[in-house]
Enzyme design. Structure first.
Site, PDB file in Angstrom:
ATOM      1  CB  ALA A 255      25.977 -11.251  11.059  1.00 22.20           C
ATOM      2  CG  ASP A 256      27.640  -8.183   5.002  1.00 26.04           C
ATOM      3  OD1 ASP A 256      28.505  -7.414   5.461  1.00 26.04           O
ATOM      4  OD2 ASP A 256      27.052  -7.996   3.918  1.00 26.04           O
ATOM      5  CB  ILE A 257      23.121  -5.404   6.301  1.00 32.24           C
ATOM      6  CG1 ILE A 257      22.892  -5.418   7.813  1.00 32.24           C
ATOM      7  CG2 ILE A 257      21.922  -4.764   5.595  1.00 32.24           C
ATOM      8  CD1 ILE A 257      22.813  -4.034   8.436  1.00 32.24           C
ATOM      9  CD1 TRP A 297      27.676  -8.326   0.026  1.00 31.75           C
ATOM     10  CD2 TRP A 297      29.653  -9.346   0.031  1.00 31.75           C
ATOM     11  NE1 TRP A 297      27.925  -8.740   1.308  1.00 31.75           N
ATOM     12  CE2 TRP A 297      29.122  -9.367   1.342  1.00 31.75           C
ATOM     13  CE3 TRP A 297      30.902  -9.922  -0.198  1.00 31.75           C
ATOM     14  CZ2 TRP A 297      29.805  -9.943   2.423  1.00 31.75           C
ATOM     15  CZ3 TRP A 297      31.574 -10.500   0.868  1.00 31.75           C
ATOM     16  CH2 TRP A 297      31.034 -10.500   2.151  1.00 31.75           C
TER      17      TRP A 297
END
Length: 310
Positions: A255-257, A297
């Protein structure tokens, strides 16, 4: 006079440069970073008391180690506890070799193993701190999250000064946060809900509803079930705790943008993937989904820092 000094060995490869670059886009109000001197200074809690520590990166990527020193007097047990905490934070014993072999079998990830070679997770020093920071970071950007964290430290933490009079903030204890009321945090720009969640979490630890020592012995799904019983703590929050507090190797916070943006860029997708698509792609990353996520990331962070991306 230095009262305690030691060298902490690290498993190679270890890229101090990549860690320092990552810290540029992940501000931490507890850290004083000297990029030229390759030194970090921060306060650690050793058996609950705050201790100011200097950590200097030394050696090379293939023979890395950290010089640790503090002017605080430590017992032998406290020295061992501090070293254990530092080794944990820096993922000192993580073997990247099997992870890189796995990543190189997947073309979109292969370039990242060369670009970011030696990058490894930089973890929080304890699970209380990690959860509070993660709750603070829910649905806000990194800079504002760091500002809120600093305000909490100034309100409820301890302050130490070095020999030059520079102030360092120690993360507050569970007991200190449990004594707060949401009305104490609201003037600091905490939302009512976020203030309640942080204080509720601290009180759950203090009153024994949550046992963080027990968490270390649980399986991933068991931890998720155990901690999501608390208000304001969902699956994403616990996944972040397991990744950045515990160093668990196979978490995928779908769910991490930031992860969504990174997969879109690294995989060259026409559209940004939804959570279901991220989980599908991430199946190929198992059993190292945590580290693969970190490298995705970092690709986003490299672009933000205007590093050349090819």
């Amino acid at each position: 006079m230095v009262l305690y000094e030691t060298a902490i060995s690290l498993r190679p490869p270890y890229s101090f440069e990549r860690l320092l670059r990552r810290l540029e886009t992940h501000p931490d109000p507890q850290l004083l970073v000297d990029v030229q001197g390759q030194t970090l200074r921060r306060v650690f809690r050793v058996a609950a008391r705050p201790v100011l520590v200097s950590l200097q990166f030394a050696g090379s990527m293939e023979e890395p180690f950290i010089r640790l020193h503090t002017e605080s007097t430590l017992t032998s047990a406290e020295q061992q506890l501090l070293e254990k905490t530092v080794r944990h934070m820096f993922s000192a014993d993580l073997d990247l070799t099997p992870i890189y072999i796995h990543m190189r079998e997947q073309q979109p990830l292969a370039i990242l193993t060369e670009r970011f070679r030696g990058l490894r997770p930089f973890l929080d020093s304890d699970l209380f701190q990690c959860m509070v920071k993660t709750i603070i970071g829910q649905q806000i950007n990194l800079v504002f999250a760091a500002s809120l964290t600093q305000r909490l430290l100034e309100l409820a933490g301890d302050t130490l000064e070095d020999e030059e009079g520079r102030k360092f903030l120690a993360f507050p204890t569970e007991e200190a946060v449990s004594r707060l009321e949401p009305s104490d945090l609201r003037p600091l720009q905490f939302s009512q809900r976020k203030a309640e969640y942080i204080i509720d979490y601290a009180r759950a630890i203090v009153n024994g509803t949550i046992d963080l020592d027990r968490v270390w012995h649980m399986e991933d799904e068991e931890i998720i079930s155990y901690l999501t019983s608390l208000r304001g703590i969902g699956r994403w929050t616990v996944e972040c705790l397991m990744m950045f507090g515990m160093g668990r190797p196979d978490l995928l916070p779908a769910a991490d943008i930031g992860l969504r943006n990174g997969i879109h860029m690294v995989y060259g997708l026409a559209e940004k993937p939804d959570e279901k698509e991220i989980r599908r792609i991430g199946e190929d990353w198992a059993p190292w989904r945590s580290v693969c996520s970190l490298y995705i990331w970092e690709a986003v962070g490299a672009v933000r820092r205007k590093e050349t991306w090819e």
